[in-house]
Design an enzyme around this catalytic site. Structure first.
Site, mmCIF file in Angstrom:
data_model
loop_
_atom_site.group_PDB
_atom_site.id
_atom_site.type_symbol
_atom_site.label_atom_id
_atom_site.label_comp_id
_atom_site.label_asym_id
_atom_site.label_seq_id
_atom_site.Cartn_x
_atom_site.Cartn_y
_atom_site.Cartn_z
ATOM 1 N N HIS A 123 0.867 -1.174 0.000
ATOM 2 C CA HIS A 123 0.000 0.000 0.000
ATOM 3 C C HIS A 123 0.908 1.230 0.000
ATOM 4 O O HIS A 123 2.039 1.181 0.494
ATOM 5 C CB HIS A 123 -0.854 0.077 1.271
ATOM 6 C CG HIS A 123 -1.730 -1.101 1.524
ATOM 7 N ND1 HIS A 123 -1.262 -2.255 2.114
ATOM 8 C CD2 HIS A 123 -3.050 -1.298 1.308
ATOM 9 C CE1 HIS A 123 -2.257 -3.116 2.250
ATOM 10 N NE2 HIS A 123 -3.350 -2.563 1.764
ATOM 11 N N ASP B 158 2.405 2.046 3.268
ATOM 12 C CA ASP B 158 3.406 1.107 3.787
ATOM 13 C C ASP B 158 4.821 1.593 3.527
ATOM 14 O O ASP B 158 5.721 1.370 4.342
ATOM 15 C CB ASP B 158 3.271 -0.270 3.120
ATOM 16 C CG ASP B 158 1.924 -0.910 3.321
ATOM 17 O OD1 ASP B 158 1.276 -0.634 4.351
ATOM 18 O OD2 ASP B 158 1.519 -1.706 2.450
ATOM 19 N N ASP C 80 -10.616 -11.446 11.236
ATOM 20 C CA ASP C 80 -9.571 -11.692 10.237
ATOM 21 C C ASP C 80 -8.224 -11.817 10.934
ATOM 22 O O ASP C 80 -7.593 -10.818 11.266
ATOM 23 C CB ASP C 80 -9.579 -10.514 9.252
ATOM 24 C CG ASP C 80 -8.833 -10.819 7.977
ATOM 25 O OD1 ASP C 80 -8.313 -11.928 7.848
ATOM 26 O OD2 ASP C 80 -8.786 -9.937 7.104
ATOM 27 N N ASP D 199 -5.423 -13.403 9.735
ATOM 28 C CA ASP D 199 -4.290 -13.327 8.796
ATOM 29 C C ASP D 199 -3.114 -14.204 9.220
ATOM 30 O O ASP D 199 -1.963 -13.770 9.216
ATOM 31 C CB ASP D 199 -3.814 -11.866 8.661
ATOM 32 C CG ASP D 199 -4.732 -11.033 7.796
ATOM 33 O OD1 ASP D 199 -5.470 -11.618 6.992
ATOM 34 O OD2 ASP D 199 -4.717 -9.794 7.931
ATOM 35 N N ASP E 295 -0.471 -12.444 2.521
ATOM 36 C CA ASP E 295 -1.118 -11.443 3.370
ATOM 37 C C ASP E 295 -1.272 -12.071 4.756
ATOM 38 O O ASP E 295 -2.366 -12.329 5.232
ATOM 39 C CB ASP E 295 -2.472 -11.065 2.770
ATOM 40 C CG ASP E 295 -3.137 -9.917 3.511
ATOM 41 O OD1 ASP E 295 -2.511 -9.365 4.437
ATOM 42 O OD2 ASP E 295 -4.284 -9.586 3.193
#
Length: 439
Positions: free
Chosen positions: A99, A102, A305, A307, A337
């Protein structure tokens, strides 16, 4: 420049190796299904979790320091580039995803954010050339900043919408400059909490307008890659507009965007939607929108979530079955991810996590290819639907049948009996026999 991580290059040592810092199943040059593992899997590193994630969760602050010994925000960003490419180099990962937020600090204004990005992107580009790494896809973070509390492309406020569009434009510019093979839209806050304050029709129209503007701009500026939408059913908003693949496909078709977009399917998002990972992949494949994958897994005892790095070989196998049936990746790949658990806070844990995920998918690829070569599953499915190959079944498939002809045919039958078993348990035992052959 001294190394950041006191870990050597990770090598393939085979299933019998007891060395935790080695691959047991991922042999990059092994040919499976006509391609090397490297080509079939196209692994990518997630910049946000791996380089930026500090182990925070909704109940606690970070447990990992990702400043890499620096104090100044831009110095930290530069050091993160070094860390990212060192990790990819040591793991033999060819791609990364990011992103905008990031890779550089936002600063106090959009112009400052752009200036920070303009300083970092050449450094990333230099390291891509040095280490021979590629950008799988880029994206803009349109969910983290408080300005997006009510959405970005679906915000009720035009100023916020414009700011989001500016971020997308800049992220597209960077993706194009770095030779990115894709660009992802994830609607982190594109949804609503209550219809009492929501004009759903306008919000969806505006989201479509942003997507159309983005496609037009990117194509006019030389972007040749794929556009992806990443479905997620909930979290952070209660009713997300990108609930699952079927919902997104309906959206794309309504707005005439189905030829412009594919899916970036995430395993944990699939389970949050009440689907299996392979269901979402299959739905994308049969609708012609299979694109890329965010590889992770959730915890079935938790409703959010998580991850986690993927270690479930059954999930990886069923995933790779769908990838192989889709003809493999084109511009997409397997982006991790994923993040180590909050309690796994050492540098070594980063590498151990990636090794576990890469090995799981390498094993899944090998098993999926064996399942296809074995043929029993595909043969069973073909036989189960064989009544559509001739007679009235063929008429149904080729469009010759009418309601009248079907009614006439049905009346000619004395009785319709359930003659065939679905044999689910047998088929599951076939999968097990292939998976654990030789044990």
């Amino acid at each position: 420049m001294s190394e950041i991580f006191n870990v050597g290059k990770i090598k393939y040592e085979g299933p019998k190796s007891k060395n935790p810092l080695s691959f047991k199943h991922y042999d990059a040059d092994m040919v499976i299904g006509g391609k090397t593992m490297r080509e079939q899997l196209r692994f990518a590193m997630s910049y946000w979790h791996t380089i930026c994630g500090e182990g925070t969760d909704m109940f606690g602050i970070g447990t990992i320091d990702k400043s890499f010994g620096e104090k100044d925000a831009m110095k930290i960003a530069e050091k993160k580039v070094q860390a990212a490419f060192e990790i990819m180099d040591k793991l033999g990962i060819d791609y990364f995803c990011f992103h905008d937020k990031d890779i550089a600090p936002e600063g106090d204004s959009l112009s400052e954010f752009h200036a920070n990005l303009d300083k970092i992107v050449p450094i990333i580009k230099e390291n891509m050339k040095k280490y021979n790494k590629k950008l799988l896809w880029g994206t803009a973070n349109l969910f983290n900043n408080p300005r997006y509390v009510h959405g970005a492309g679906t915000s009720p406020y035009a100023d916020v919408y414009a700011y989001a569009a500016a971020q997308v434009k800049k992220a597209l510019d960077i993706t194009i400059e770095l030779g990115g093979e894709g660009y992802v839209f994830w609607g982190g806050r594109e949804g609503y909490e209550t219809l009492l304050n929501t004009d759903m029709g306008l919000e969806l129209d505006n989201m479509a307008r942003l997507l159309k503007m983005s496609v037009k701009y990117a194509r006019e500026h030389g972007f040749k890659g794929d556009f992806y939408i990443e479905p997620k059913p909930k979290e952070p908003t209660k009713h997300q507009y990108d609930f699952d693949t079927a919902t997104v496909v309906a959206f794309l078709r309504k707005y005439g965007l189905e030829k412009d977009f594919k899916m970036n399917i995430e395993a944990n998002h699939a389970t949050l939607a009440g689907h299996t990972f392979e269901h979402e992949l299959c739905t994308a494949r049969i609708n012609g929108v299979f694109g890329s994958i965010d590889a992770n897994q959730g915890d079935y005892l938790l409703g959010w979530d998580t991850d986690q790095f993927p270690t479930d070989v059954y999930n990886a196998t069923y995933c790779m079955l769908e990838v192989l049936r889709a003809g493999g990746f084109t511009n997409g790949g397997l982006n991790f991810d994923s993040k180590p658990r909050r309690g796994s806070m050492t540098d070594e844990d980063i590498f151990l996590s990636y090794i576990s995920g890469m090995d799981a998918f390498a094993l899944g690829l090998k098993i999926a290819n064996k399942i296809i070569e074995d043929g029993r599953i595909d043969e069973f499915v073909a036989q189960r639907y064989s009544s559509y190959n001739s007679g009235i079944g063929a008429d149904i498939v080729n469009g010759k049948a009418t309601l009248e002809s079907l009614s006439e045919y049905a009346l000619s039958l004395n009785k319709v009996e359930l003659k065939k078993s679905g044999r689910q348990e047998y088929l599951e035992s076939v999968i097990n026999s292939i998976m654990f052959e030789g044990i």
